[in-house]
Write a protein that holds these residues in place. Sequence first.
Motif, PDB file in Angstrom:
ATOM      1  N   ALA A 250       0.832  -1.205   0.000  1.00 29.22           N
ATOM      2  CA  ALA A 250       0.000   0.000   0.000  1.00 29.22           C
ATOM      3  C   ALA A 250       0.865   1.253   0.000  1.00 29.22           C
ATOM      4  CB  ALA A 250      -0.934  -0.009   1.210  1.00 29.22           C
ATOM      5  N   ALA A 251       1.969   1.222   0.764  1.00 25.46           N
ATOM      6  CA  ALA A 251       2.867   2.378   0.800  1.00 25.46           C
ATOM      7  C   ALA A 251       3.558   2.579  -0.542  1.00 25.46           C
ATOM      8  CB  ALA A 251       3.901   2.192   1.908  1.00 25.46           C
ATOM      9  N   VAL A 252       3.959   1.490  -1.174  1.00 28.97           N
ATOM     10  CA  VAL A 252       4.569   1.581  -2.508  1.00 28.97           C
ATOM     11  C   VAL A 252       3.558   2.148  -3.502  1.00 28.97           C
ATOM     12  CG1 VAL A 252       5.452   0.221  -4.442  1.00 28.97           C
ATOM     13  CG2 VAL A 252       6.266  -0.239  -2.131  1.00 28.97           C
ATOM     14  N   ALA A 253       2.319   1.677  -3.419  1.00 26.74           N
ATOM     15  CA  ALA A 253       1.279   2.171  -4.331  1.00 26.74           C
ATOM     16  C   ALA A 253       1.088   3.670  -4.182  1.00 26.74           C
ATOM     17  CB  ALA A 253      -0.041   1.437  -4.066  1.00 26.74           C
ATOM     18  N   LEU A 302      12.011   4.716  -9.519  1.00 28.75           N
ATOM     19  CA  LEU A 302      13.063   3.934  -8.870  1.00 28.75           C
ATOM     20  C   LEU A 302      13.578   4.654  -7.629  1.00 28.75           C
ATOM     21  CD1 LEU A 302      14.619   1.288  -9.273  1.00 28.75           C
ATOM     22  CD2 LEU A 302      16.358   2.590 -10.504  1.00 28.75           C
ATOM     23  N   ALA A 303      13.789   5.959  -7.747  1.00 25.64           N
ATOM     24  CA  ALA A 303      14.274   6.738  -6.604  1.00 25.64           C
ATOM     25  C   ALA A 303      13.232   6.776  -5.484  1.00 25.64           C
ATOM     26  CB  ALA A 303      14.619   8.154  -7.048  1.00 25.64           C
ATOM     27  N   ALA A 304      11.970   6.898  -5.841  1.00 25.67           N
ATOM     28  CA  ALA A 304      10.908   6.972  -4.827  1.00 25.67           C
ATOM     29  C   ALA A 304      10.783   5.667  -4.058  1.00 25.67           C
ATOM     30  CB  ALA A 304       9.580   7.320  -5.496  1.00 25.67           C
ATOM     31  N   VAL A 305      10.872   4.549  -4.766  1.00 27.56           N
ATOM     32  CA  VAL A 305      10.727   3.251  -4.116  1.00 27.56           C
ATOM     33  C   VAL A 305      11.911   2.951  -3.198  1.00 27.56           C
ATOM     34  CG1 VAL A 305      10.602   0.761  -4.531  1.00 27.56           C
ATOM     35  CG2 VAL A 305       9.244   2.320  -5.924  1.00 27.56           C
ATOM     36  N   GLN A 306      13.089   3.429  -3.547  1.00 28.27           N
ATOM     37  CA  GLN A 306      14.285   3.126  -2.765  1.00 28.27           C
ATOM     38  C   GLN A 306      14.365   3.922  -1.459  1.00 28.27           C
ATOM     39  OE1 GLN A 306      17.318   3.759  -5.749  1.00 28.27           O
ATOM     40  NE2 GLN A 306      17.435   1.575  -6.231  1.00 28.27           N
ATOM     41  N   GLU A 307      13.534   4.930  -1.302  1.00 26.82           N
ATOM     42  CA  GLU A 307      13.488   5.648  -0.022  1.00 26.82           C
ATOM     43  C   GLU A 307      12.920   4.711   1.054  1.00 26.82           C
ATOM     44  OE1 GLU A 307      14.381   8.733   0.979  1.00 26.82           O
ATOM     45  OE2 GLU A 307      15.335   9.076  -0.974  1.00 26.82           O
ATOM     46  N   PRO A 308      13.498   4.685   2.266  1.00 26.12           N
ATOM     47  CA  PRO A 308      13.027   3.760   3.312  1.00 26.12           C
ATOM     48  C   PRO A 308      11.552   3.982   3.661  1.00 26.12           C
ATOM     49  CG  PRO A 308      15.151   4.707   3.897  1.00 26.12           C
ATOM     50  CD  PRO A 308      14.665   5.467   2.700  1.00 26.12           C
ATOM     51  N   PHE A 309      10.888   2.910   4.093  1.00 27.24           N
ATOM     52  CA  PHE A 309       9.490   2.944   4.507  1.00 27.24           C
ATOM     53  C   PHE A 309       9.416   2.723   6.017  1.00 27.24           C
ATOM     54  CE2 PHE A 309       9.380   1.700   0.097  1.00 27.24           C
ATOM     55  CZ  PHE A 309       8.271   2.345  -0.425  1.00 27.24           C
ATOM     56  N   ASP A 310       8.639   3.547   6.710  1.00 31.03           N
ATOM     57  CA  ASP A 310       8.382   3.366   8.141  1.00 31.03           C
ATOM     58  C   ASP A 310       6.968   2.821   8.297  1.00 31.03           C
ATOM     59  OD1 ASP A 310      10.866   4.335   9.189  1.00 31.03           O
ATOM     60  OD2 ASP A 310      10.215   6.353   8.606  1.00 31.03           O
ATOM     61  N   GLY A 313       6.401   0.863  13.134  1.00 33.13           N
ATOM     62  CA  GLY A 313       7.603   0.580  13.906  1.00 33.13           C
ATOM     63  C   GLY A 313       8.662  -0.189  13.152  1.00 33.13           C
ATOM     64  N   GLN A 314       8.358  -0.606  11.920  1.00 32.65           N
ATOM     65  CA  GLN A 314       9.316  -1.322  11.096  1.00 32.65           C
ATOM     66  C   GLN A 314       9.860  -0.372  10.037  1.00 32.65           C
ATOM     67  OE1 GLN A 314      10.381  -4.410  11.391  1.00 32.65           O
ATOM     68  NE2 GLN A 314       8.944  -5.263  12.881  1.00 32.65           N
ATOM     69  N   ARG A 315      11.182  -0.288   9.970  1.00 28.76           N
ATOM     70  CA  ARG A 315      11.810   0.530   8.927  1.00 28.76           C
ATOM     71  C   ARG A 315      12.336  -0.417   7.845  1.00 28.76           C
ATOM     72  NH1 ARG A 315      13.325   5.737   8.330  1.00 28.76           N
ATOM     73  NH2 ARG A 315      15.161   6.238   7.070  1.00 28.76           N
ATOM     74  N   LEU A 316      11.734  -0.331   6.672  1.00 29.79           N
ATOM     75  CA  LEU A 316      12.055  -1.257   5.590  1.00 29.79           C
ATOM     76  C   LEU A 316      12.640  -0.512   4.402  1.00 29.79           C
ATOM     77  CD1 LEU A 316       8.814  -3.451   5.606  1.00 29.79           C
ATOM     78  CD2 LEU A 316      10.983  -3.909   6.753  1.00 29.79           C
ATOM     79  N   SER A 317      13.595  -1.147   3.777  1.00 29.46           N
ATOM     80  CA  SER A 317      14.178  -0.612   2.542  1.00 29.46           C
ATOM     81  C   SER A 317      14.041  -1.671   1.458  1.00 29.46           C
ATOM     82  CB  SER A 317      15.655  -0.255   2.743  1.00 29.46           C
ATOM     83  OG  SER A 317      15.803   0.815   3.641  1.00 29.46           O
ATOM     84  N   VAL A 318      13.484  -1.285   0.343  1.00 31.07           N
ATOM     85  CA  VAL A 318      13.337  -2.191  -0.794  1.00 31.07           C
ATOM     86  C   VAL A 318      13.816  -1.478  -2.046  1.00 31.07           C
ATOM     87  CG1 VAL A 318      11.404  -3.474   0.180  1.00 31.07           C
ATOM     88  CG2 VAL A 318      10.967  -1.453  -1.221  1.00 31.07           C
ATOM     89  N   SER A 319      13.999  -2.247  -3.082  1.00 26.88           N
ATOM     90  CA  SER A 319      14.328  -1.677  -4.388  1.00 26.88           C
ATOM     91  C   SER A 319      13.372  -2.277  -5.411  1.00 26.88           C
ATOM     92  CB  SER A 319      15.784  -1.975  -4.762  1.00 26.88           C
ATOM     93  OG  SER A 319      15.997  -3.373  -4.872  1.00 26.88           O
ATOM     94  N   ALA A 320      13.511  -1.853  -6.632  1.00 24.34           N
ATOM     95  CA  ALA A 320      12.616  -2.346  -7.680  1.00 24.34           C
ATOM     96  C   ALA A 320      13.390  -2.513  -8.977  1.00 24.34           C
ATOM     97  CB  ALA A 320      11.452  -1.389  -7.888  1.00 24.34           C
ATOM     98  N   SER A 321      12.896  -3.410  -9.790  1.00 17.48           N
ATOM     99  CA  SER A 321      13.389  -3.569 -11.159  1.00 17.48           C
ATOM    100  C   SER A 321      12.254  -3.140 -12.086  1.00 17.48           C
ATOM    101  CB  SER A 321      13.788  -5.016 -11.437  1.00 17.48           C
ATOM    102  OG  SER A 321      14.813  -5.425 -10.555  1.00 17.48           O
ATOM    103  N   ILE A 322      12.588  -2.379 -13.121  1.00 17.40           N
ATOM    104  CA  ILE A 322      11.561  -1.795 -13.982  1.00 17.40           C
ATOM    105  C   ILE A 322      11.888  -2.086 -15.447  1.00 17.40           C
ATOM    106  CG2 ILE A 322      10.296   0.303 -14.610  1.00 17.40           C
ATOM    107  CD1 ILE A 322      11.271   1.560 -12.013  1.00 17.40           C
TER     108      ILE A 322
END
Length: 653
Positions: A250-253, A302-310, A313-322
């Motif tokens: 949902a946050a990625v969307a 790509l830059a937007a997705v690579q920013e960490p997600f909070d 209480g969980q801080r997650l970092s993901v990347s994407a292939s496009i």
Amino acid sequence: MSGTSEGAGSAADGIRSAITERHPPAPAAPSVSVSVSAAGAVASTAAVTSTAAAGPSSRARSELRDYRAAFNAAHLAMAVVDRDGFVVTANHAFAGLLGTEPHALTHQCAADLVDLAAEARTWAAYQEVLRGRQARLRCTRRLKHPDGHSLWTEVSLGPVPGTGDVLLSVADISDRRDLQARLRHLQMHDPVTRLPNRALFFERLSAALEAASYEHGGGSGRIGLCYLDLDGFKAVNDTLGHRVGDRLLAAVAARLTQCADQSGYGRTGGHLVARLGGDEFALLVEDSTGTEQLSDLARSVLAAVQEPFDLAGQRLSVSASIGVVERAAAGTSATALMQAADTTLYWAKADGKARWTLFDPERNAHRMTRQALSSTLRPAVEQGEFALEYQPLVDLESGAVRGVEALVRWNHPQFGTLTPNRFIGIAEEDGSIVQLGRWVLRTACGQARRWQLEQPSDDPVFVSVNVAVRQVWDSDLVGDVAEILAETGLAPQLLQLELTESAVMGSAGRPLQALQALSDMGVRIAIDDFGTGYSNLAYLSRLPVSVLKLDGSFVRGFRYEEGAHPNPADETIVEALVQLAHRLGLTVTAECVETAGQAARLRRVGCDTGQGWLYSRAVAPEVIAGMIDRQAAAEGSAAFATPAEGPAPHPRV
């Protein structure tokens, strides 16, 4: 029969007169129509028929008054329309729908009241109903209520039997339309991200392509697509649970939508951000202005997705292939566009992930060719499309042909003659190398035996055959070799099997046992491309190897002709390897020998045999037979040289 006809006609006239008693006939006007439910009229007609047949009575007059009262009191909006399309009479529900009184609607054009002329097809059908050539009509119309709000209605038209008039009814279906809209929204949107889902995405994509194909100067006529997949999303689900995974989606969307909106390509602008399933998303850009526009969008996503997600209480970092595709809409289809996007996304992941890749038609053509080869490789062996050519292995001291390397060629019916570098990798991947390798081994051994029988000598030439490591794992290589040697009558000492250094080094278990069994049988084992793989010299003392074939990259360093300035370290390395091999009881073959100067220097450092275009290209079996015939009279390597222009390929080619 005649009495029945009269009765029916009298009843219908009675019904019409009951409804229109206070209104004179209307003048002529344009016509229009809709479908009418005639069940009530039929029942009424039947009821009045018996009364009319018996003559006028107070009962009949009472029934007619009841029909008129029912018509006026009905909640369904209704009006009687003559064959010219004008209202004869209307009930209170119809008048209330239009914000007026029933008498004010008399003589008005019915088509104008319910907007039947807005569509050519509906207007034509309406005319047919008025003329009695079509039984009924039903259509949906959006009307404006007197209080200002719009409502959806279902307009129906059908004949009033025996009168020539038609009954127009209008039902308010706004609630039903709203429910349908809500259900469609649920059906076409992803519940986790609230984005359009795969169904809506493909609906919009198909509509965009269809609109572009009919467009004449109204848009760019091009379409773009960014097909995105999150890298490592499965690990999030597996370690943190699906609830956190859903929050991440949902946050990625939200970021994708924001990114698209900021770039001017959001949903409000006519473009689409959709979740296609799992962790796959798509950004559809209609009326694309070119690859630069799509590239900018992909970079920002790509830059937007690579920013960490909070997330809770969980801080997650993901990347994407496009995967990015941009092309003219004309001539393409939704299927073709998605295939290209999927292929490009695969390239992005294969190239290292966390990146975007633009569709490359040339690279895709290579992939398609590879797929075509893969699908036809197995049948090609059975259909006899393969052939062997042979390249001599020449003694650097005497210039005599000591052996030949068998090189397979595929005479493909569509792509012509293909060298091993075009299909051996495919064969190793899909396992068909076992079937092909067995054919090569049998054919090469049979040919070597024929040369031996045709040109008997004390020192017959051996044949060297390349073996893939998968042949050792997926087949009984030892059994195959023993069977083929027995079948062809070739001595084991006249067969050499070549395995690449990366395949041999580190061999253990079954591969090592197979190599040892072949060596015990008398077959020679050679390490191909030595010096470019692991180069673990410790294995040389433990493996049953009898020949080292130096990779051509070392031999090219021996070339001093034509102003070339080779690295002197190459000669030092080759000399050291040759001395090491000789001390271990191994012979050394140099690959890719192209010039006499290279041959002289290799001979000086002690190399045993050479292979390359200085001596011959890969040739047909009969050419090798001629070389063997001339071998006794030949002196020096030059006697066997076949002039060649251009750089030499890998000897296995």
